[in-house]
Design an enzyme around this catalytic site. Structure first.
Site, mmCIF file in Angstrom:
data_model
loop_
_atom_site.group_PDB
_atom_site.id
_atom_site.type_symbol
_atom_site.label_atom_id
_atom_site.label_comp_id
_atom_site.label_asym_id
_atom_site.label_seq_id
_atom_site.Cartn_x
_atom_site.Cartn_y
_atom_site.Cartn_z
ATOM 1 N N GLY A 32 84.460 37.936 18.815
ATOM 2 C CA GLY A 32 85.872 37.529 18.880
ATOM 3 C C GLY A 32 86.580 37.959 17.602
ATOM 4 N N GLY A 33 87.869 37.691 17.576
ATOM 5 C CA GLY A 33 88.689 38.084 16.435
ATOM 6 C C GLY A 33 88.204 37.512 15.108
ATOM 7 N N TYR A 89 89.329 17.830 25.093
ATOM 8 C CA TYR A 89 89.716 19.239 25.247
ATOM 9 C C TYR A 89 90.838 19.417 26.265
ATOM 10 C CZ TYR A 89 89.329 24.253 26.057
ATOM 11 O OH TYR A 89 89.620 25.571 26.204
ATOM 12 N N LYS A 280 103.761 32.108 27.288
ATOM 13 C CA LYS A 280 103.876 33.560 27.160
ATOM 14 C C LYS A 280 105.112 34.127 27.872
ATOM 15 C CE LYS A 280 99.955 33.834 24.819
ATOM 16 N NZ LYS A 280 99.833 34.204 23.405
ATOM 17 N N ASP A 504 103.802 1.099 -16.769
ATOM 18 C CA ASP A 504 105.047 1.116 -15.997
ATOM 19 C C ASP A 504 104.874 0.139 -14.818
ATOM 20 O OD1 ASP A 504 107.403 2.093 -14.617
ATOM 21 O OD2 ASP A 504 106.002 3.231 -13.365
ATOM 22 N N TYR A 505 105.971 -0.248 -14.183
ATOM 23 C CA TYR A 505 105.828 -1.208 -13.080
ATOM 24 C C TYR A 505 105.923 -0.538 -11.707
ATOM 25 C CZ TYR A 505 106.704 -5.062 -9.923
ATOM 26 O OH TYR A 505 106.634 -5.907 -8.865
ATOM 27 N N ASP A 506 107.140 -0.119 -11.274
ATOM 28 C CA ASP A 506 107.311 0.428 -9.923
ATOM 29 C C ASP A 506 106.545 1.729 -9.763
ATOM 30 O OD1 ASP A 506 109.407 -1.265 -8.471
ATOM 31 O OD2 ASP A 506 110.312 -0.950 -10.451
ATOM 32 N N ASP A 690 104.346 6.578 -13.237
ATOM 33 C CA ASP A 690 104.377 7.470 -12.064
ATOM 34 C C ASP A 690 105.525 8.461 -12.064
ATOM 35 O OD1 ASP A 690 106.272 5.327 -11.574
ATOM 36 O OD2 ASP A 690 106.488 6.268 -9.609
HETATM 37 C C1 GDG Z 1 96.276 32.149 19.572
HETATM 38 C C2 GDG Z 1 97.769 31.963 19.344
HETATM 39 C C3 GDG Z 1 97.701 33.839 17.708
HETATM 40 C C4 GDG Z 1 94.006 39.867 26.096
HETATM 41 N N1 GDG Z 1 93.711 40.451 27.263
HETATM 42 C C5 GDG Z 1 92.571 41.103 27.096
HETATM 43 C C6 GDG Z 1 92.149 40.943 25.797
HETATM 44 N N2 GDG Z 1 93.051 40.167 25.200
HETATM 45 C C7 GDG Z 1 93.012 39.786 23.784
HETATM 46 C C8 GDG Z 1 94.087 40.520 23.028
HETATM 47 C C9 GDG Z 1 94.299 39.615 21.833
HETATM 48 C C10 GDG Z 1 93.928 38.239 22.367
HETATM 49 O O1 GDG Z 1 93.290 38.422 23.610
HETATM 50 C C11 GDG Z 1 95.155 37.396 22.594
HETATM 51 O O2 GDG Z 1 95.635 36.972 21.366
HETATM 52 P P1 GDG Z 1 97.109 36.463 21.133
HETATM 53 O O3 GDG Z 1 97.356 36.449 19.701
HETATM 54 O O4 GDG Z 1 98.032 37.366 21.850
HETATM 55 O O5 GDG Z 1 97.223 35.006 21.808
HETATM 56 P P2 GDG Z 1 96.347 33.628 22.002
HETATM 57 O O6 GDG Z 1 95.126 33.845 22.795
HETATM 58 O O7 GDG Z 1 97.302 32.657 22.569
HETATM 59 O O8 GDG Z 1 95.909 33.169 20.526
HETATM 60 C C12 GDG Z 1 98.386 33.278 18.942
HETATM 61 C C13 GDG Z 1 96.199 33.875 17.895
HETATM 62 O O9 GDG Z 1 95.698 32.605 18.304
HETATM 63 C C14 GDG Z 1 95.486 34.286 16.626
HETATM 64 O O10 GDG Z 1 95.783 33.414 15.573
HETATM 65 O O11 GDG Z 1 98.157 35.156 17.491
HETATM 66 O O12 GDG Z 1 99.758 33.107 18.681
HETATM 67 O O13 GDG Z 1 98.395 31.451 20.511
HETATM 68 O O14 GDG Z 1 93.421 39.968 20.782
HETATM 69 O O15 GDG Z 1 93.617 41.803 22.717
HETATM 70 N N3 GDG Z 1 91.038 41.486 25.313
HETATM 71 C C15 GDG Z 1 90.293 42.234 26.147
HETATM 72 N N4 GDG Z 1 90.659 42.419 27.434
HETATM 73 C C16 GDG Z 1 91.777 41.883 27.942
HETATM 74 O O16 GDG Z 1 92.076 42.073 29.101
HETATM 75 N N5 GDG Z 1 89.175 42.791 25.688
#
Ligand code: GDG
Length: 740
Positions: A32-33, A89, A280, A504-506, A690
Site C-alpha cells: 500500500g501507499g 469500524y 468523491k 501567584d494565585y489565579d 502562570d
Molecule cells: C484517503 C483520503 C488521501 C484507486 N483505484 C485503483 C487504485 N486506486 C488507488 C489510487 C490511489 C488510492 O487508490 C486512492 O487514494 P485517494 O487519495 O484518492 O483516496 P482515499 O482512498 O479516500 O484515501 C485521501 C489518502 O487517504 C492518503 O492520505 O489522499 O484524501 O480520503 O492511490 O491509485 N489502485 C489500483 N487500481 C485501481 O483500480 N491499483
C-alpha cells in the site's frame, strides 16, 4: 522486510494491516501507499506494523498459528470480534467520524454504544502497541479510526515518541463541535508528540476546535498540554512515485497502453479513478457530464468518459444506494446521448492492477478529480506523474476540485467547484480545447513539485519532525519537571535552611473559572499555605494581580505575606503575626488611566461578554466570557492600539490569560518579589506563576547565596526554568509540607 516482534524501533499503527491471505492460505504483504512511503524514506527493515488483519476473531480457526504467520511478515494483529467491527469500524469510524470529517453532518449517525466500542478498541490497540514497543521507541499512528489511541498509549507508555497523521480533512470547528464525543477525541489526539495534517486549513480548523472545545489557546506550532509539548504541522502526503515508475517499466503496462490506445483511436479519454464513496462527488460529476453532452452534440461520438470506481464498503446501505444511483444515471446518460457502437460513459465498477491503471493515466486526455471533499487525493498526483513521454504518455490536463487537499499544491490544474455542474461542464470544454503545449507546460510545472514531494519524502519529513518533537530542548519554553526542585528544597529543609515560596494565585494555586469572583481558594490550599506560614523556616507570599480586598478576605487570617495588584499593595506579617496593607512604592503614578480607559471601554462596546476591571495601579480588559476566537482577535487589536497610545506613558501593557492589562511601570511582581527576597534572604526560593506578569518574577537576579527556582504553570512561552500544571504544583507543595 518488516522485523518481527519486539525487535523494531518504529511501529506503524493503522486500522488495517497491509496484508492479504492468498489463495493457498499464505499471508502476503500488500504494498500500500504507506509501506512504500516508508521504503521511499529509506526505512526498509526497521519497522513493524500493528493493526486489524481484516478477519473477525470468530472466523479464525487457529489464532495462534494465524498470529505466527503474521509475525513472519513482521506484523502483529489486534484481534477484533464481529461486534467490535460493527461498533468501532462500521459504526463509529465509518458512520459517525467519516461523514463528520467530510462536512456531512446529515449523514452522520450517533450512538453512545458505538463510541464506547470505539474507545474499547482503541484501548485494545494501545495494549497491543504497549506490549510490542521497545523502550523509548517511536510509534506512528494513522487516521481517524485511532483518534483516542495516542492519549491511551501515552498513559501506558510515556517513554514512547508518538506521532499521529490524519489522512482525512479536519473540518471547521462549527462541524466538529457537533460531534457528541468532541472532548474525548481532541484529548485523545493530544496524547501525541506530533500531529500531522495534509493542509494548513485542516491544521487551522483543528486549532480552532482546541480553542472552542477545550479552551486551549495555542502557539503557532504546537501547544503545551498536560505538562507536555504537542507539536503539529502540515505534511501533504505524496504519491508512490517509485511504485508507478516500476509499474510503467513492465510489459503489462506496455500492452495495456497499446491495447487501450488502439481502442481509443482518435477519440478522447476523460478518466476518473476513485473509491466509490459519497465524498468523491460521482453523482455531481455525472450531472456535469450530462450537461456537457447536452450542449456539445458534436462531441458525443468522440468522448469516452471512463469512470473507474473501486467498490468500497460494500454491504453498507448508503454505499449500495450510491452504486445504484450511479449505475442508473450512467445508463440514463448513455440512453440519452449514446449512439450505435458508442456509449459516452463507461462505468467500470472494479479495481485494476497498478500497471493497467498507469496506462489509463498515461493515455487520458483529461483526468476528472472532482470530490466534494477530500483530505488530499492521490489520484490527481498519480495522473500527473504518469504523464511521461518516455513511457509513451499522451498530453493531458488535470481537472481538480477546489475541495481536495491536493488543490493547494496542484496550481496548474483546472480547478473546479464540483457543486457547480454548469461550471464543470464548461471546464470539460476548456480542457478538450487545450493545446498539447499548454498541457505539457502545466504537467511539467506540477511534476517539478511532485518529484521532490513523493510518499517517501513525506514520510521522511514527518518522521524527522517526530524525532525532534516532544524534545524539550527544541522548545526553549518547555523545561525540566519539578522533581529536581523538590530534591533541592528537601535537602535544604533537612539541613534546617530557610526557604521562600512566592506564589501567584489565579492559574497557579487556583484553576480559572468563568467568573473571577467564584475562584475562591480551596480548603486544601488554605491549609497548605497556613502550614507554611506557621513554620519558622519558611517565608511565604501570595503575589497576585487581585485587589487587596480579595486577598485580605480569603488569606487575611493566615500568617503569610500578601502582595496585591501585581505589587502595588502589600501586607507584611510581623513576628507577632500582625500585618497592615501599604503601598509598596509611593512614587507609582496612575494619572495615565484617563488616556487608557476609553480604549478599553470601546473594546467592551465591540465585544459582547467582555468587561473592564479597574484596580488602583492598573486597568484590565477581561474577555474570558466572550467568544474565544473573537475575544482573542479583539485583544490583538486592542494591544496594537494601546502600544501606540501608551508609548510615552509610564505603563506596561500585557496580554495575559484572557485579559489585556495596562499597569504602572513602577509596579510589577518582579519588583515585589525582589524586595521580599532581599529582606528574607532565604537559602532557596521558589517562584511560581502562570502568566505574563509572573515573567517579571522569573527574570529576577537573586542576591548571591539565594538559589531561585522559577516555575511556569501551564502552556505558553516563559523565562522560567521549570514547568508544571496546577495539580503538579499542588502535589509539590503537599510533599514539601509533609517534610516540615
Ligand atoms: C484517503 C483520503 C488521501 C484507486 N483505484 C485503483 C487504485 N486506486 C488507488 C489510487 C490511489 C488510492 O487508490 C486512492 O487514494 P485517494 O487519495 O484518492 O483516496 P482515499 O482512498 O479516500 O484515501 C485521501 C489518502 O487517504 C492518503 O492520505 O489522499 O484524501 O480520503 O492511490 O491509485 N489502485 C489500483 N487500481 C485501481 O483500480 N491499483
Amino acid at each position: 522486510m518488516f522485523h518481527g516482534r519486539g525487535m523494531s524501533k518504529l511501529i506503524l499503527v493503522s486500522n488495517r494491516l497491509p496484508i492479504k491471505i492468498n489463495d493457498s492460505g499464505e499471508v502476503e504483504r500488500t504494498t500500500g501507499g504507506l509501506a512504500s512511503a516508508l521504503e521511499g524514506a529509506g526505512i526498509k527493515g526497521d519497522f513493524s506494523w500493528i493493526g486489524w488483519g481484516g478477519i473477525c476473531e470468530e472466523e479464525i480457526d487457529d489464532i495462534e498459528s494465524y498470529e505466527k504467520k503474521l509475525a513472519e511478515v513482521g506484523v502483529s494483529p489486534v484481534q477484533l470480534s464481529s461486534d467490535e467491527i460493527d461498533g468501532y469500524y462500521e459504526g463509529y469510524s465509518n458512520s459517525t467520524l467519516w461523514p463528520m470529517l467530510h462536512y456531512m453532518v446529515d449523514r452522520a449517525k450517533f450512538s453512545p454504544d458505538w463510541f464506547t466500542c470505539y474507545r474499547q478498541v482503541n484501548e485494545k490497540f494501545a495494549k497491543t502497541v504497549a506490549l510490542h514497543a521497545d523502550e523509548g521507541g517511536t510509534v506512528w499512528i494513522h487516521d481517524y479510526h485511532l483518534f483516542m489511541l495516542p492519549a491511551l498509549l501515552k498513559e501506558m507508555r510515556p517513554d514512547l515518541k508518538i506521532g499521529f497523521f490524519l489522512h482525512t480533512p479536519f473540518p471547521s470547528s462549527e462541524i466538529f463541535r457537533a460531534l457528541p464525543d468532541r472532548h474525548e477525541i481532541l484529548e485523545g489526539m493530544l496524547g501525541c508528540d506530533l500531529i500531522g495534517f495534509h493542509t494548513y486549513n485542516y491544521l487551522r480548523h483543528f486549532r480552532s476546535s482546541l480553542l472552542r472545545v477545550l479552551g486551549i489557546e495555542d502557539g503557532a506550532d504546537g501547544i503545551y498540554h498536560g505538562n507536555r509539548f504537542v507539536d503539529y504541522g502540515v505534511y501533504p502526503i505524496g504519491h508512490n512515485r517509485v511504485g508507478f515508475q516500476k509499474a510503467m517499466e513492465t510489459d503489462t503496462y506496455k500492452e495495456a497502453l497499446k491495447e487501450h490506445a488502439e481502442r481509443l483511436g482518435d477519440g478522447k479519454l476523460l478518466l476518473s479513478v476513485e473509491r466509490l464513496d459519497y465524498t468523491k462527488g460521482v453523482p455531481q460529476k455525472l450531472e456535469a457530464i450530462r450537461r456537457f453532452l447536452e450542449s456539445n452534440p458534436d462531441q458525443r461520438s468522440k468522448v469516452n468518459f471512463v469512470i473507474i470506481a473501486v467498490p468500497s464498503r460494500v454491504g453498507v446501505e448508503e454505499y449500495d444506494e450510491l452504486t445504484e444511483i450511479v449505475q442508473r444515471e450512467v445508463g440514463a446518460i448513455n440512453g440519452d446521448y449514446g449512439e450505435v457502437g458508442h456509449s459516452p460513459v463507461q462505468f467500470l465498477h472494479r479495481g485494476f492492477p497498478v500497471e493497467e491503471l498507469s496506462a489509463f493515466y498515461a493515455l487520458a486526455d483529461v483526468c476528472m478529480v472532482t470530490p466534494t471533499v477530500d483530505g488530499m487525493n492521490l489520484v490527481a498526483k498519480e495522473y500527473i506523474d504518469c504523464k511521461r513521454k518516455k513511457f509513451g504518455a499522451r498530453a493531458g490536463v488535470l481537472m481538480l476540485s477546489e475541495f481536495a487537499g491536493a488543490a493547494q499544491e496542484m496550481s496548474h490544474a483546472l480547478l473546479v467547484n464540483p457543486h457547480d455542474t454548469h461550471g464543470v461542464a464548461k471546464t470539460i470544454e476548456e480542457a478538450l480545447a487545450m493545446t498539447d503545449d499548454d498541457m505539457w507546460n502545466r504537467v511539467r510545472a506540477m511534476q517539478a513539485r511532485l518529484s521532490r514531494n513523493d510518499a517517501g519524502a513525506w514520510a521522511k519529513l514527518f518522521l524527522g519532525d517526530l524525532e525532534k518533537s516532544g524534545n524539550n530542548e527544541n522548545h526553549p519554553n518547555a523545561h525540566e519537571t519539578l522533581a529536581q526542585v523538590g530534591d533541592d528544597v528537601s535537602a535544604r529543609i533537612k539541613k534546617g535552611e530557610k526557604i521562600a515560596l512566592l506564589l501567584d494565585y489565579d492559574g497557579t494555586l487556583r484553576a480559572f473559572v468563568d467568573r473571577p469572583e467564584d475562584a475562591v481558594p480551596e480548603q486544601e490550599v488554605l491549609e497548605l499555605l497556613g502550614k507554611f506560614g506557621d513554620h519558622p523556616n519558611v517565608h511565604i507570599a501570595v503575589i497576585s494581580g487581585r485587589p487587596k480586598d480579595f486577598l485580605e478576605k480569603h488569606f487575611g487570617h493566615l500568617n503569610i505575606d500578601l502582595v496585591a495588584e501585581h505589587g502595588y499593595y502589600w501586607k507584611r506579617i510581623t513576628e507577632s503575626g500582625e500585618g497592615e496593607w501599604d503601598v509598596l512604592d509611593k512614587r507609582a503614578d496612575t494619572s495615565w488611566k484617563d488616556a487608557v480607559i476609553p480604549h478599553l471601554e470601546w473594546a467592551v462596546t465591540l465585544t459582547p461578554g467582555s468587561e473592564i476591571e479597574e484596580k488602583r495601579s492598573s486597568v484590565v480588559w477581561h474577555y474570558r466570557r466572550a467568544d474565544p476566537e473573537f475575544g482573542l482577535w479583539r485583544a490583538k487589536g486592542l494591544l496594537s492600539e494601546l502600544t501606540s497610545t501608551t508609548a510615552s506613558l509610564p505603563v506596561s501593557v500585557h496580554h495575559g490569560q484572557k485579559i489585556v492589562e495596562v499597569a504602572s511601570q513602577l509596579v510589577n511582581k518582579g519588583i515585589a518579589a525582589d524586595q521580599l527576597i532581599q529582606e528574607w534572604r532565604p537559602a532557596i526560593a521558589v517562584a511560581a506563576g502562570d502568566d505574563q506578569t509572573d515573567e517579571n518574577m522569573f527574570s529576577l537576579t537573586p542576591p548571591e547565596n539565594v538559589h531561585l527556582h522559577t516555575v511556569k504553570i501551564g502552556e505558553g512561552s516563559t523565562r522560567a526554568e521549570h514547568r508544571t500544571t496546577i495539580s503538579g504544583l499542588r502535589k509539590f507543595l503537599k510533599s514539601l509540607a509533609n517534610q516540615l
